[in-house]
Every structure is written in structure tokens, then in C-alpha cells.
Enzyme design. Structure first.
Site, PDB file in Angstrom:
ATOM      1  N   GLU A 248     -43.544 -55.646 -25.877  1.00  0.00           N
ATOM      2  CA  GLU A 248     -43.593 -57.070 -26.243  1.00  0.00           C
ATOM      3  C   GLU A 248     -42.186 -57.597 -26.549  1.00  0.00           C
ATOM      4  OE1 GLU A 248     -46.747 -57.500 -29.106  1.00  0.00           O
ATOM      5  OE2 GLU A 248     -48.260 -57.042 -27.590  1.00  0.00           O
TER       6      GLU A 248
ATOM      7  N   HIS B  53     -55.256 -55.048 -24.521  1.00  0.00           N
ATOM      8  CA  HIS B  53     -53.965 -55.631 -24.853  1.00  0.00           C
ATOM      9  C   HIS B  53     -52.850 -54.593 -25.016  1.00  0.00           C
ATOM     10  CE1 HIS B  53     -54.109 -60.190 -25.313  1.00  0.00           C
ATOM     11  NE2 HIS B  53     -54.937 -59.797 -24.381  1.00  0.00           N
ATOM     12  N   GLU B  54     -52.636 -53.971 -26.101  1.00  0.00           N
ATOM     13  CA  GLU B  54     -51.398 -53.195 -26.240  1.00  0.00           C
ATOM     14  C   GLU B  54     -51.462 -51.842 -25.525  1.00  0.00           C
ATOM     15  OE1 GLU B  54     -52.895 -54.861 -28.682  1.00  0.00           O
ATOM     16  OE2 GLU B  54     -51.505 -56.532 -28.607  1.00  0.00           O
TER      17      GLU B  54
ATOM     18  N   GLU C 283     -48.797 -65.275 -27.339  1.00  0.00           N
ATOM     19  CA  GLU C 283     -48.841 -65.184 -28.804  1.00  0.00           C
ATOM     20  C   GLU C 283     -47.448 -65.302 -29.420  1.00  0.00           C
ATOM     21  OE1 GLU C 283     -50.738 -61.465 -29.671  1.00  0.00           O
ATOM     22  OE2 GLU C 283     -49.172 -60.256 -28.756  1.00  0.00           O
TER      23      GLU C 283
END
Ligand code: NOJ
Ligand code: CA
Length: 715
Positions: A175, A486-487, A511
Site C-alpha cells: 500500500e 484485500h491485503e 482508502e
């Protein structure tokens, strides 16, 4: 760099490059002849090199493995007799950017034999018109049974100090914002590139992640990634920045080992996509092609999904995931109904119904609800191992009634499983959790892996976790459930084999626009990097750029114009698309929201019209099973005008196009919500100059003109 070594190379001849000569034993050409692969030995080390037209892409680079408690597989080799094959087939993905995908390559399987140990290492090379894939194979009888990888020793030797679009190597997060620099500058820029959200497990001052996009001074675009990451650790790239040689650096396990393998087995494919036209990198299907065909017999239940969600209000800090702030609850020991509510819980039935009504009114398929299940208040408790059970709703979330309410209106709820990275806990509860979804008619789950992995010491991108992500996808398929993780590890094309893996975040998503912002160039890079492995749940569609209007304590600004947000539905390919903002913000701009309502999710065709990583991307896509087209264009922090040539349209037909563009005074910093909508006719001869503001973009919705629209002026 012009091709240095092959000018002098002929089969079997020694060519000097680096310290030892490269003895080429086999050459392979791509089907159209633009790429040439050379394979052989450098001294006694397995070696390969790749050229594109007259350019060196990969200079002679060595291959192999260091093993734990066993002699290494890096030198002392002789080459055996290579096998050749060719393959050409066209397949149809369950969902995708195009209806058909051609898988066309020439193959070379090279056995490297190590006489001193009696072991062999096979390397299978597949050469496509758009790049190279190769993997290691350990067949039965290769002299190895169970073995532990200390490190994979694959080199990617660059021919110069290329420009790289990179994020820091990290075993636990992707991210990051991208840094654009020369290879020689990575070391000096690394500290600045490591943001506070980083997981702090950077392993090297010159370590970067894949997919890595590179550009040479001659204008060659090179992309390095991997395909079919199965039962293996994710590969990072560590740069020798004196010689511009990348070497593989696998994610370690809790003991520092890089992988536990048992023959027969194979490594993931190492991929090098190359072209002198950036658009070809975006159009490449090489990573998908290197994955196995669909493993599911019945895929009729897998459908693209457009959704809204009780989500942005939590991300911006207006509402909470947790129902209560008391951190003392333990599963099975607390009567949640007796807890003091914090008054900010987003997933309460009344609020969820508001989103369901909005979804039904505007034609969305699903409503994601996060924070519906108990455990959020105990996130940092010592019992993280058992925070969530994925089946117990908070007392103000009436799971039965809400699903009934949604189904009655033609909408489904989307499940959310935040695992808090406690993978064992998730696996323990998985069957029950998926059963609950089946019982209430959920067809898709968004899962998440926030925080340090449990068991402690494991990493998000290590073999252990990679096995877990795939396990979750396979188990979900048994329940006819689609997964958006997601992660999880960055995708490597596994959605070809398991098309119920309809999305991943696995990069810096929208986000972060509520956590301080992302650089405008981000969305001009992601399609070159993160999206090479599969679609991204980027969660676009923010219409209110001043986050303090949602939560006065959050001073973040979305660093994008509204028209740029619309374009993302086309430029960031995904069969899963969210309209991420709050319903009340869409109600302020219903004419612009129309584009999100209309835009398709699945495509017969995609044409990349213009692209330059870090600067701009323009793509046109034809909706599956309809004659409608959608076009999206995004730019970085520079305003620019692009010319759209409509020659992708059927000639002889007239179309009505609606253009959603930045207003003349739009600017991502000073006036991000200013847009202008125009409507008119276009045909295959039309050309249109469209201006994109700083941090801006545009979107076009195009459909065949009706007879009553003959009088409309040209766009
Ligand atoms: C991070 C995810 O990216 C985000 O979408 C989600 O809301 C939170 N984790 C909580 O699960
Ligand atoms: Ca995330």
C-alpha cells in the site's frame, strides 16, 4: 541498449559479457520473431538472455537456487538436450477485458544437469510475441525429494540505468505510493519512499516489488512480474545498483527459510513483458496465459458485481466498525446486547436499509456491509487469535431481516470477513462462515488481512499465507462464493484458474485518499504494475473531495477530480466495481452519477488508445454482448489534451456519446468537483480533443443512436 552480446553470438560460441563467457546452447524466437531468447551456461551456471528487435532486454543472467543443508543448485551444471514445442490456442475467460484471449508461444524446456550431485534443474521457457515466461521444474527423478529453499537465484540483468516505477520491497504491504526514478537513484530515495503506513519489514535499501515497470532511454517498456504463484513465496527484486542487475529475493517464513518444496513441483513463472509501445504492456495477457485453465466445472454463478457499501463512512472516520468501545469482550463470554453502544456503529440495520434502498433505486447488484460482526472492539486485544468468528452479528445488525429486505428489492448483501491476519482462526471458522453466507444468500465476500500475521513471524507474502489465500478461494468455490481479498498477496493471474477470485486490493487503493491522499500519477501507474496480475478492487467514485465535510477531524483531500473518478471505472479494469462514496454525495450530482450507473463491468473488447506510465492512460472498452462502448482517460498532476480517435466504432453506424469531462477551471487541488457533461453524435470517422485538468480525466459513454436522435449535433 542495442543488443550487445548477440551481435557476436552464434550457437555454441562463447560470448564475453560480465566476468565469464555466456555459452549459448539454444536459441528460441517468439512466433513473430521480434523476441529472441538465448539459453546456455555462464561458466557452469545456467544462464539466459532476451532481446527485443535490436535491443537487449535481459543481458546474460544466471539461474538457480541455494538450498538449506544441501549443495546449491547454482553451478557445476552441464546442459542436456532441450525439448521444443509450439502452442496456439484461443480461450474464453469467464469475465475479462476481451471476450477471447490468444495463447500463442514457442517453448524450450532445458535440462541443466549437475554431475557432481546427480541432480537436475529443468527450466521451461515460453516465448510470446509480448514477452517471456520461465519457471523451474523439479520432476520426479530430479534427485531432490523434500527440500528447503534458502534463496532463489534468478537474475534479471538490465542493460542500463532505466527509469523505474517502483514501490519498496516489503513482505507485508503493497500500500505504497509509487516513486519514479532511475535505477541508480533507488537507494537514495528508499527512505523517503517508505511511508508511515509501511510494515517496516523492508529487507534491502534497493529492494522493490513486482510487477515492476521499467522504461529504457531508447523507449523500451519492460515489465517484470510473476505468474501462477502457487505454494511458493512471493518474489521481490533486489537491485545490484552498480551493475543494474536484479536478483530474486523470496519472502521468508518465520524461520527465515524461503520455501519448503517437495518434488515433483514447479516454481511460479517469472515474467518479462516487453514492447516499444506502452499500450502493449497494458494489453498483454501473458500473465493470464501462463496460468492453468479454469479449474471449475460450473462457472455460471460467477458474475461481475457493481456495489455500494457501508464503508467510506468508516474509512473517513465518521462511523465505526465496532458497536461498542469496550475492549473487554471475548467471544462467547459477553452479552453484546448488554454492552454500551458507542453510538457510531455504521452497520446498524437502519443505515444498512438506507444503502439497500439506494442500491435498488440505482441498479446496483450488492451492498457491502463492514463491521456487521462482533470482534472489532477487541482488535488489539491479546486474543487476536480468536477475535472474529465471522458468524455472530452485532445486536443492531439483523442479518435475517436485512437479507430479506435486500432480496425483496433485487439486491444482495456483500459479506465482509476481516481476518485481522489471523489466518488459522479464519481457516478454523471458514466452513461455518461460508455456510452462513449460503444460508442468507450472500454470493460474494470481501476479505481482509490487516495487521501482523498470526502465526507470528509469518509474512503476508510468504508461502504459508499464499497457500492460505488460495485455500480460501478454493473453499469459497465449493460454496459458489466469489472472493475479493484485500491485503492478500498481489495477484499473479490465478483468476484464470479460479475465476471466483473476482478481485483483490493488494495495493494502495482509494482508502488512502482518506488517509492523506495518493499522488495523482498513481492511477496512471497501477495498470502497468498491480493490474498485470489481475483486477483491483480500487473502490473509485468519490464525488466529495473534501473529507472534512464527512468528518471534521479528517483534513484529507481526495487528490483527483470528479471526472478522473469516473474514468477509473474504465481505466482500472475490474469485474467488481464499487461506487465508494456516500449516497448523499451521489444525490448532489445525479447527472455525473449516471455514468457509474451505466458503465459496464465485462467486456468483449478493449483498446488502449494512449498510454505512458506515470503520465496518462486512455482506454476504450466494448461492453460484453452489447454494441455500447465506454472510454476512460486519466492524467497525472499535469493537465493535458488527448485526441480520441473513434475508429474503434463500427463503420457506417451512428452513435450517441456522452462526455463527462473536467470543467475548464477544474483542478485536483483547487476545484476538483467541477465537471461538464456534453452529448452529441459520433461515428468511426470522428476525432475529439479532450482536455484533462491537473489530476483529472474524462469518461465517455457511447451507444448506437436511435432513429429519433438523428437531429443531435456532432459531439
Ligand atoms: C483494509 C481494507 O482495504 C478496507 O477496505 C477495509 O475496510 C479495512 N481493511 C477493514 O477491514
Ligand atoms: Ca487495504
Amino acid at each position: 541498449m542495442k543488443r550487445l552480446f548477440l551481435l557476436f553470438a552464434s550457437l555454441g560460441a562463447g560470448v564475453c559479457c560480465g566476468t565469464e563467457p555466456f555459452d549459448v546452447s539454444d536459441e528460441l524466437s517468439s512466433p513473430d520473431g521480434t523476441l529472441t531468447l538465448s539459453v546456455g551456461l555462464m561458466g557452469s551456471k545456467p544462464c539466459y538472455a532476451l532481446t527485443y528487435k535490436e535491443y537487449d532486454v535481459i543481458l546474460p543472467s544466471t539461474l538457480g537456487f541455494d538450498l538449506k543443508d544441501a549443495p546449491s543448485l547454482t553451478e557445476g551444471f552441464v546442459t542436456g538436450r532441450a525439448e521444443r514445442a509450439s502452442f496456439d490456442e484461443t480461450w474464453e475467460p469467464v469475465w475479462g477485458e476481451t471476450r477471447h484471449i490468444r495463447n500463442h508461444y514457442n517453448e524450450l524446456l532445458v535440462p541443466f544437469e549437475q554431475p557432481s550431485t546427480g541432480r537436475s534443474l529443468l527450466v521451461r521457457f515460453r516465448l510470446y510475441d509480448d514477452g517471456l515466461g520461465f519457471r523451474y521444474e523439479f520432476p520426479e527423478g530430479c534427485g531432490l525429494n523434500h527440500f528447503v529453499v534458502a534463496e532463489e537465484r534468478t537474475q534479471f540483468a538490465m542493460s542500463g540505468d532505466h527509469t523505474a516505477f517502483w514501490i519498496p520491497g516489503d513482505y507485508d504491504t503493497q500500500e505504497y505510493d509509487y516513486t519514479v526514478s532511475r535505477l541508480s537513484e533507488i537507494r537514495g530515495l528508499m527512505d523517503g519512499a517508505i511511508t508511515e503506513n509501511a510494515s517496516q519489514t523492508q529487507f534491502s535499501p534497493t529492494g522493490v516489488q513486482t510487477a515492476l515497470q521499467l522504461k529504457t532511454d531508447e523507449g523500451l517498456y519492460i515489465n517484470i512480474h510473476e505468474a501462477a504463484l502457487v505454494d511458493y513465496s512471493a518474489m521481490h527484486l533486489d537491485l545490484d545498483d552498480r551493475n543494474f542487475v536484479f536478483r530474486s529475493w523470496l519472502t521468508p517464513d518465520a524461520c527465515g527459510d524461503k520455501g519448503h518444496l517437495q518434488a515433483p513441483c514447479v516454481s511460479p513463472w517469472r515474467t518479462v513483458i516487453v514492447s516499444d509501445d506502452a499500450r502493449d504492456i497494458l494489453a498483454s495477457k501473458l500473465v493470464l496465459n501462463l496460468n492453468e485453465p479454469c479449474a471449475l466445472d460450473d462457472t455460471s454463478w460467477i458474475r461481475p458485481v457493481k456495489y455500494v457499501g457501508v464503508w467510506w463512512e468508516m474509512i473517513t472516520g465518521k462511523s465505526s466498525w465496532a458497536y461498542t468501545d469496550l475492549p473487554s469482550v471475548r467471544l462467547g463470554h459477553t452479552d453484546y446486547a448488554a454492552c454500551t453502544p458507542n453510538g457510531r456503529h455504521g452497520a446498524n440495520s437502519e443505515n444498512v436499509k438506507r444503502y439497500i434502498d439506494f442500491a435498488a433505486e440505482h441498479g446496483f447488484d450488492q451492498v457491502l456491509v463492514e463491521g456487521w460482526n462482533v470482534g472489532w472492539e477487541d482488535w488489539f486485544g491479546k486474543t487476536k487469535e480468536q477475535v472474529f468468528d465471522f458468524v455472530t452479528p452485532y445486536p443492531d445488525f439483523d442479518i435475517e431481516e436485512l437479507n430479506r429486505y435486500a432480496h425483496e428489492r433485487g439486491v444482495r448483501l456483500m459479506m465482509h470477513h476481516e481476518t485481522s491476519s489471523s489466518t488459522r482462526n479464519y481457516e478454523r471458522h471458514m466452513e461455518e462462515a461460508y455456510d452462513l453466507m449460503n444460508r442468507y444468500g450472500y454470493t460474494a465476500v470481501k476479505s481482509g488481512y490487516v495487521g501482523d500475521i498470526l502465526p507470528r513471524g509469518e509474512h503476508h507474502y510468504g508461502q504459508w499465507c499464499n497457500d492460505h489465500y488460495l485455500y480460501a478461494v478454493k473453499r469459497a468455490a465449493e460454496h459458489r462464493i466469489m472472493v475479493n481479498a484485500h491485503e492478500a498477496v498481489r495477484p499473479t493471474g490465478l483468476c484464470r484458474t479460479y475465476p471466483n477470485l473476482i478481485g483483490n486490493e493488494s495495493a494502495r487503493g482509494t482508502e488512502y485518499q482518506a488517509f492523506g491522499g495518493s499522488k495523482p500519477h498513481h492511477v496512471t501507474i497501477l495498470p502497468f504494475t498491480r493490474l498485470q496480475g489481475g483486477p483491483m478492487d480500487y473502490t473509485p467514485g468519490i464525488f466529495c473531495m473534501d473529507i472534512s465535510k464527512i468528518n471534521p477531524d479528517n483534513r484529507s483531500r481526495v487528490l483527483s477530480t470528479l471526472a478522473n473518478q469516473l474514468a477509473l471505472y474504465v481505466t482500472m479494469y475490474s469485474p467488481l466495481q464499487m461506487a465508494a462514496d456516500l449516497p448523499e454525495h451521489y444525490e448532489r450530482y445525479p447527472d455525473a452519477f449516471r455514468f457509474i450507473e451505466e458503465v459496464a463491468l465485462d467486456w468483449d473488447d478493449s483498446r488502449y488508445l494512449a498510454a505512458e506510465p506515470g503520465q496518462y492512460i486512455v482506454v476504450a472498452r466494448k461492453a460484453k454482448g452489447s454494441g455500447a462502448w465506454f472510454v476512460g482517460g486519466v492524467t497525472n498532476e499535469e493537465a493535458r489534451t488527448v485526441k480520441v480517435d473513434f475508429d474503434f466504432l463500427d463503420s457506417g453506424k451512428r452513435y450517441v456519446a456522452t462526455l463527462y469531462a473536467d470543467a475548464p477551471d477544474a483542478d485536483y487541488e483547487t476545484n476538483p468537483e467541477a465537471y461538464r457533461i456534453t452529448r452529441g453524435t459520433v461515428d468511426a470517422q470522428s476525432r475529439l480533443a479532450v482536455r484533462m485538468a491537473r489530476g483529472g480525466g474524462f469518461a465517455l459513454s457511447i451507444r448506437e443512436a436511435g432513429e429519433d436522435e438523428a437531429a443531435l449535433p456532432a459531439l
